[in-house]
Design an enzyme around this catalytic site. Structure first.
Site, PDB file in Angstrom:
ATOM      1  N   ILE A 119       0.845  -1.190   0.000  1.00 58.64           N
ATOM      2  CA  ILE A 119       0.000   0.000   0.000  1.00 58.64           C
ATOM      3  C   ILE A 119       0.882   1.242   0.000  1.00 58.64           C
ATOM      4  O   ILE A 119       1.831   1.331   0.779  1.00 58.64           O
ATOM      5  CB  ILE A 119      -0.896   0.030   1.264  1.00 58.64           C
ATOM      6  CG1 ILE A 119      -1.720  -1.265   1.345  1.00 58.64           C
ATOM      7  CG2 ILE A 119      -1.797   1.246   1.263  1.00 58.64           C
ATOM      8  CD1 ILE A 119      -2.390  -1.478   2.688  1.00 58.64           C
ATOM      9  N   CYS A 120       0.589   2.182  -0.902  1.00 59.55           N
ATOM     10  CA  CYS A 120       1.330   3.441  -0.915  1.00 59.55           C
ATOM     11  C   CYS A 120       0.486   4.493  -0.206  1.00 59.55           C
ATOM     12  O   CYS A 120      -0.464   5.018  -0.761  1.00 59.55           O
ATOM     13  CB  CYS A 120       1.618   3.866  -2.356  1.00 59.55           C
ATOM     14  SG  CYS A 120       2.513   5.412  -2.463  1.00 59.55           S
ATOM     15  N   LEU A 121       0.826   4.738   1.037  1.00 61.21           N
ATOM     16  CA  LEU A 121       0.033   5.677   1.841  1.00 61.21           C
ATOM     17  C   LEU A 121       1.023   6.408   2.753  1.00 61.21           C
ATOM     18  O   LEU A 121       1.761   5.768   3.500  1.00 61.21           O
ATOM     19  CB  LEU A 121      -1.007   4.885   2.655  1.00 61.21           C
ATOM     20  CG  LEU A 121      -1.936   5.662   3.562  1.00 61.21           C
ATOM     21  CD1 LEU A 121      -2.760   6.664   2.771  1.00 61.21           C
ATOM     22  CD2 LEU A 121      -2.878   4.712   4.307  1.00 61.21           C
TER      23      LEU A 121
END
Lengths: 274, 173
Positions: free
Chosen positions: B93-95
């Site tokens: 996840i790119c967060l």
């Protein structure tokens, strides 16, 4: 671009690859810094600044170090990991407590103890989130106040990775954040343009470890502890005619505890006046 | 002196206690601790309303290092999901709050809430899934919505949303 989705895809992938490379590179640098720089160094002569940073002879930095040598007996460098102001503040405060009178010790100890309630109530922090960090600071200060730790023991404790120094450093961030949130209207005009809200600023620029502090957070932390912080600037500017480096002071004037920090572009260390 | 090596476990036990106290709230997130290892968790989240993920139940894996909560937990989608900021194959996840904007002020519950918000508001400019990112950037919302919907139907329809009793049992460990 939009009518050629293929080239856009490859661009995105290239961008993503570049982004990943940059990120990997930054992680490598961070790992090197962890390897090479202690969280807080031993006390060194001021002249070491010149040696370590390799200042060019005759440059304003070089001249600045000479001026510092007149007024300061030593410097303690702090790891350049984006937490340096908070960590320098913490370390220097601990040192000052060893020389503080009883009233001041009691005041700081009580402030630390009671601060949990304050950061939950006024800062809006979750009790579960701050608890172990608050305990870490209270334990540290209490061990100085009740003399169960020597200065040497504290120095050693604050060198440990992922331990007291980091835990207390994060709590310093929470205390700064709480101070900012208590007076949003006063601090808002001083935030960088991108921020329109003190809460968002705290979430993005104060609370995450590694985010460098700005003037506003320096001020906020000094005011939270009610201690004076004098910051001496070794920033490469021309040396003023009075042969003194420019100095800024934060916090109450009549404070009993005064911390002296050295600012070099993007970094803070601790200075020891003669 | 606090034993900081145990801080992660201490903090996570605290988070667990809070979940037990508030087990009736936050009905779109269900956190399940691993009964053998306090550093490992799973989460089920419900696809937000008015998104192509609506109706789906998504399984996340959560691993906390011993530096937690100073360092963020590693969270990945186990359930396949078509979303610009989730790697289609690995579930990464790119967060920002799971990376450089993480702070100990967050916790597992809050991190899950941020992932739900990410499902509702994809950021096409920092894509891990370039196909999904391109559809949104190219303005082809119908394509994105139908692909995301298809994968939701295909992958996120197998897990039953836990009942109150299931939750109590999961948290009772």
């Amino acid at each position: 671009m939009a009518d050629n989705p293929n080239s856009d895809t490859s661009n995105l992938e290239v961008n993503h690859e570049k982004f990943k490379q940059t990120q990997d590179q930054m992680e490598t640098i961070a790992a090197e810094i962890r390897q090479e720089q202690a969280l807080t160094s031993d006390l060194m002569p001021v002249s070491q600044l010149r040696v370590k940073a390799n200042y060019e002879a005759g440059s304003n930095f070089d001249k600045g170090v000479s001026i510092l040598e007149q007024d300061y007996q030593g410097v303690r460098t702090i790891r350049g990991d984006g937490n340096c102001y908070y960590r320098a503040f913490l370390y220097s405060l601990c040192e000052k407590l060893f020389q503080a009178d009883k009233d001041e010790l009691t005041r700081i100890q009580n402030f630390a103890k009671n601060s949990a309630q304050k950061v939950v109530k006024e800062g809006g922090y979750d009790e579960t989130a701050i608890e172990i960090f608050h305990e870490s600071l209270v334990d540290l200060i209490t061990s100085i106040v009740d003399k169960s730790s020597t200065q040497q023991a504290i120095h050693k404790e604050l060198l440990e990775e992922n331990s007291t120094s980091d835990y207390c450093t994060w709590y310093m961030r929470v205390l700064s954040g709480t101070q900012l949130k208590a007076e949003p209207d006063r601090f808002l005009p001083y935030l960088e343009d991108a921020y329109v809200d003190v809460h968002v600023y705290c979430q993005k620029a104060v609370e995450p470890m590694g985010q460098e502090c700005t003037m506003v957070t320096c001020l906020a932390l000094a005011e939270a502890f009610e201690v004076k912080v004098a910051i001496v600037y070794l920033d490469g500017h021309d040396i003023p005619s009075n042969n003194k480096l420019s100095t800024h002071q934060f916090g109450p004037d009549n404070a009993k505890t005064c911390l002296t920090l050295l600012y070099r572009p993007g970094h803070y260390d601790i200075l020891y006046p003669k | 002196m606090v034993a900081h090596s145990l801080a992660a476990a201490k903090r996570l036990r605290k988070e667990l206690q809070n979940l037990q106290r508030h087990k009736d709230e936050d009905d779109d997130i269900c956190l399940i601790p691993d009964s053998d290892n306090v550093l490992k968790w799973a989460a089920l989240i419900r696809g937000p309303k008015d998104t192509p993920y609506e109706g789906g139940v998504f399984h996340l894996s959560i691993v906390c290092g011993t530096e937690y909560p100073l360092a963020p937990p590693t969270m990945t989608f186990v359930t396949k999901v078509f979303h610009p900021n989730v790697h289609f194959r690995t579930g990464d996840i790119c967060l920002d709050i799971l990376k450089k904007e993480w702070s100990p002020a967050w916790g597992l519950q809050a991190a899950c809430r941020a992932i739900l918000a990410l499902l509702s508001a994809p950021d096409a400019d920092s894509p891990l899934n370039c196909d999904a990112g391109n559809m949104i950037r190219g303005g082809d919302d119908i394509a994105f919505q139908s692909m995301a919907r298809m994968y939701t139907v295909e992958n996120a329809n197998f897990l039953r949303w836990p009942t109150k009793e299931d939750r109590e049992e999961a948290l009772a460990s």
